[in-house]
Scaffold this active site. Structure first.
Site, PDB file in Angstrom:
ATOM      1  N   HIS A 128       0.758  -1.182   0.064  1.00 40.19           N
ATOM      2  CA  HIS A 128       0.123   0.117   0.092  1.00 40.19           C
ATOM      3  C   HIS A 128       0.875   1.198  -0.135  1.00 40.19           C
ATOM      4  CE1 HIS A 128      -3.759  -2.282   0.303  1.00 40.19           C
ATOM      5  NE2 HIS A 128      -3.454  -2.714   1.496  1.00 40.19           N
ATOM      6  N   ASP A 165      -2.792 -10.618  -2.308  1.00 40.77           N
ATOM      7  CA  ASP A 165      -3.347 -10.025  -1.138  1.00 40.77           C
ATOM      8  C   ASP A 165      -4.801  -9.514  -1.276  1.00 40.77           C
ATOM      9  OD1 ASP A 165      -2.219  -8.630   1.528  1.00 40.77           O
ATOM     10  OD2 ASP A 165      -3.898  -7.556   0.726  1.00 40.77           O
ATOM     11  N   HIS A 167      -6.360  -7.117  -0.728  1.00 43.52           N
ATOM     12  CA  HIS A 167      -6.458  -5.680  -0.819  1.00 43.52           C
ATOM     13  C   HIS A 167      -5.837  -5.482  -2.163  1.00 43.52           C
ATOM     14  CE1 HIS A 167      -6.807  -5.992   3.558  1.00 43.52           C
ATOM     15  NE2 HIS A 167      -7.987  -5.417   3.460  1.00 43.52           N
ATOM     16  N   ASP A 245      -4.674 -12.920   3.713  1.00 40.64           N
ATOM     17  CA  ASP A 245      -5.794 -12.300   4.411  1.00 40.64           C
ATOM     18  C   ASP A 245      -7.303 -12.511   3.731  1.00 40.64           C
ATOM     19  OD1 ASP A 245      -4.744 -10.541   2.352  1.00 40.64           O
ATOM     20  OD2 ASP A 245      -4.868  -8.772   3.713  1.00 40.64           O
TER      21      ASP A 245
END
Length: 311
Positions: A128, A165, A167, A245
């Site tokens: 990120h 991931d 995200h 995740d």
């Protein structure tokens, strides 16, 4: 005999966002314990992650960003809030430097023949972190530092980053948006954090997944979107942002993946590396916040790397 390396560093445990924060030091303990329990750790090449240098960080971050992170390190017992989710403790800077340095060490290991595959068990995560901004638990963009090192130091022309991931890796996309030498393939729950607009470029492959997506749907999407793009691109190195995740037991998100799905996508990426990159693959830990499922998923990922080592 495996030729898979495991790169970590004790200082990655020093990053302490607090006992209620999802990104806690216990994540690395969970992974190491799972590897020990499954008899995998003893067969790995164990390497320490060096700290990244400012020159390595500044290939993907501005000098101002690097200076801000250095200046934000708090006094012992204090915290610095970089945003609502991203916290620095006294040990966070040291941890983040080793996390970014792990990718550099992993690239060196595969490019210089010390290992075929590498898994970097480090924290804080990185995908990120944008060129100018820390966010989403991430201070420096570890996978981007690794990719830029491969391009600059080893003169590669085509590096692929595969990010599973839960995200979207907005930071990785921000850094390489205008660099077609890097193919970025990202699967992610959508709509979901970070909610940034998805740029349209030929070298950016987006695979948005609805909440509740199961393993069969995930695998079909990877086969549809990623694998043809990777074969067209013919990467000289495969890098992996390995976030676990998306597991059905991880309640920070809402995908319904399992260990077998992470093993499957790992094998698919190792196959791509074998076809195009001389087998060279470096994986770096991103998310995964339910400790039991994180440990099992990371172990499944590492087992796939070990079983498919080319030697």
């Amino acid at each position: 005999m495996t030729h898979t390396a495991y790169i970590s560093h004790p200082d990655c445990l020093l990053h302490d966002p607090g006992p209620t924060h999802p990104e806690r030091p216990g994540r690395l303990h969970a992974i190491r314990n799972a590897l020990l329990d499954e008899g995998l750790l003893e067969g790995l090449i164990l390497l320490d992650a060096p700290p990244a240098t400012d020159a390595q960080l500044e290939r993907v971050h501005s000098p101002a960003h690097v200076a801000r992170i250095r200046a934000s390190a708090p006094a012992p017992g204090q915290q610095t809030m970089l945003d609502a989710d991203t916290v620095m403790s006294k040990g966070s800077l040291t941890a983040a430097l080793h996390a970014a340095g792990a990718g550099v060490a992993g690239v060196r290991a595969v490019m210089e023949g010390e290992a075929d595959h590498v898994f970097c068990a480090v924290r804080p995560p990185g995908h990120h972190a944008e060129r100018e901004r820390a966010m989403g638990f991430c201070l420096f963009n570890n996978i981007a530092v690794a990719a830029a090192h491969a391009l600059a130091h080893y003169g590669l022309a085509r590096v692929a980053i595969a990010d599973f991931d839960v995200h979207h890796g907005n930071g990785t996309e921000d850094i390489f948006r205008e660099d077609p030498r890097v193919l970025y393939c990202s699967s992610f729950q959508h709509p979901f954090y970070p909610g940034t607009p998805l740029a349209e470029r030929d070298h950016l492959i987006h695979t948005p997944l609805a909440a509740g997506t199961d393993g069969a749907t995930f695998r079909a999407a990877i086969e549809r979107d990623w694998l043809p793009a990777l074969d067209r691109f013919q990467p000289e190195l495969v890098l992996v942002s390995a976030g676990f995740d998306g597991h059905r037991d991880d309640h920070l998100a809402s995908l319904h993946l399992a260990e077998d799905d992470f093993a499957w996508v790992s094998r698919a990426l190792v196959d791509v590396a074998a076809r195009h990159a001389g087998g060279r693959l470096v994986s770096m830990l991103e998310g995964g916040y339910d400790f039991p499922s994180l440990g099992r998923s990371a172990a499944a990922h590492v087992r796939a790397l070990c079983e498919l080592s080319r030697r």
